[in-house]
Design a protein around this motif. Sequence first.
Motif, short mmCIF file in Angstrom:
data_model
loop_
_atom_site.label_atom_id
_atom_site.label_comp_id
_atom_site.label_asym_id
_atom_site.label_seq_id
_atom_site.Cartn_x
_atom_site.Cartn_y
_atom_site.Cartn_z
N UNK A 68 0.90 -1.15 -0.04
CA UNK A 68 0.16 -0.06 0.03
C UNK A 68 0.82 1.23 0.05
N UNK A 69 0.71 1.97 -0.82
CA UNK A 69 1.45 3.17 -0.96
C UNK A 69 1.23 4.57 -0.31
N UNK A 70 0.03 4.53 0.35
CA UNK A 70 -0.39 5.59 1.09
C UNK A 70 -1.01 6.85 0.11
N UNK A 71 -0.85 7.91 0.40
CA UNK A 71 -1.67 9.00 -0.49
C UNK A 71 -0.90 9.48 -1.57
N UNK A 72 0.54 9.39 -1.43
CA UNK A 72 0.94 9.88 -2.59
C UNK A 72 1.80 8.71 -3.16
N UNK A 73 1.27 8.32 -4.42
CA UNK A 73 2.07 7.17 -5.08
C UNK A 73 3.55 7.14 -5.17
N UNK A 74 4.08 6.16 -4.76
CA UNK A 74 5.58 6.08 -4.73
C UNK A 74 6.30 5.61 -6.27
N UNK A 75 5.88 6.72 -7.04
CA UNK A 75 6.36 6.47 -8.47
C UNK A 75 7.42 7.24 -8.88
N UNK A 76 8.13 8.16 -8.20
CA UNK A 76 9.20 8.78 -8.59
C UNK A 76 10.42 8.22 -9.32
N UNK A 77 10.59 6.84 -9.08
CA UNK A 77 11.69 6.04 -9.87
C UNK A 77 11.24 6.05 -11.38
N UNK A 78 9.95 6.17 -11.61
CA UNK A 78 9.80 5.80 -13.11
C UNK A 78 9.52 7.31 -13.83
N UNK A 79 9.60 8.38 -13.04
CA UNK A 79 9.25 9.85 -13.84
C UNK A 79 10.23 10.08 -14.99
N UNK A 80 11.30 9.30 -14.92
CA UNK A 80 12.27 9.48 -16.11
C UNK A 80 11.73 9.23 -17.33
N UNK A 85 0.88 12.64 -13.45
CA UNK A 85 -0.08 13.74 -12.82
C UNK A 85 0.60 14.49 -12.08
N UNK A 86 0.10 15.76 -11.50
CA UNK A 86 0.77 16.68 -10.57
C UNK A 86 1.18 15.94 -9.29
N UNK A 87 0.33 14.83 -8.85
CA UNK A 87 0.53 14.22 -7.65
C UNK A 87 1.62 12.96 -7.66
N UNK A 88 1.63 12.76 -8.84
CA UNK A 88 2.43 11.47 -9.33
C UNK A 88 1.79 10.20 -9.58
N UNK A 89 0.61 9.91 -9.93
CA UNK A 89 0.04 8.93 -10.32
C UNK A 89 0.35 8.63 -11.82
N UNK A 90 0.81 7.59 -12.32
CA UNK A 90 1.34 7.20 -13.55
C UNK A 90 0.07 7.24 -14.65
#
Length: 141
Positions: A68-80, A85-90
């Motif tokens: 469970x990733x909480x309220x902010x998706x743990x997607x920073x590793x994929x941003x490159x 979106x502005x929150x971090x959802x893919x």
Amino acid sequence: MIVRKPFLRASKVMQQRVMDAENIEILFEHNTIGLTGENGVEGALLVKRKGEADEEQVEIAIDGFFLAIGHKPNTDIFREWLDTDEVGYLKKIDGTPRTKLPGIFVAGDCADPTYRQAITAAGTGCQAAIEAERFLLAGDR
């Protein structure tokens, strides 16, 4: 249940349900650092009180793992590579699990800013699996 913090952040009703459940053990102040197993998930490597003077490594036996990733998706590793979106959802293409990169599909909480529920995550996981199979069978790699 592995919880990084020394408390639960869910609603009071949900916290009480978890606390009252006899088949749920809560490991507060634990971080998962790895999973083990030969034929699937058989264990988890944890760090208790990470970064503290009394930090301790713990290994537990498990047969499944749900993140469970909480309220902010743990997607920073994929941003490159993937759009977020502005929150971090893919971001998905046209309501499908496809991304802008052929052969890369998204599902679950990291791509669902609206519902964030296990049942919808399972559904999008099924969609992503079907799309991946179609991609591989088409040979468009």
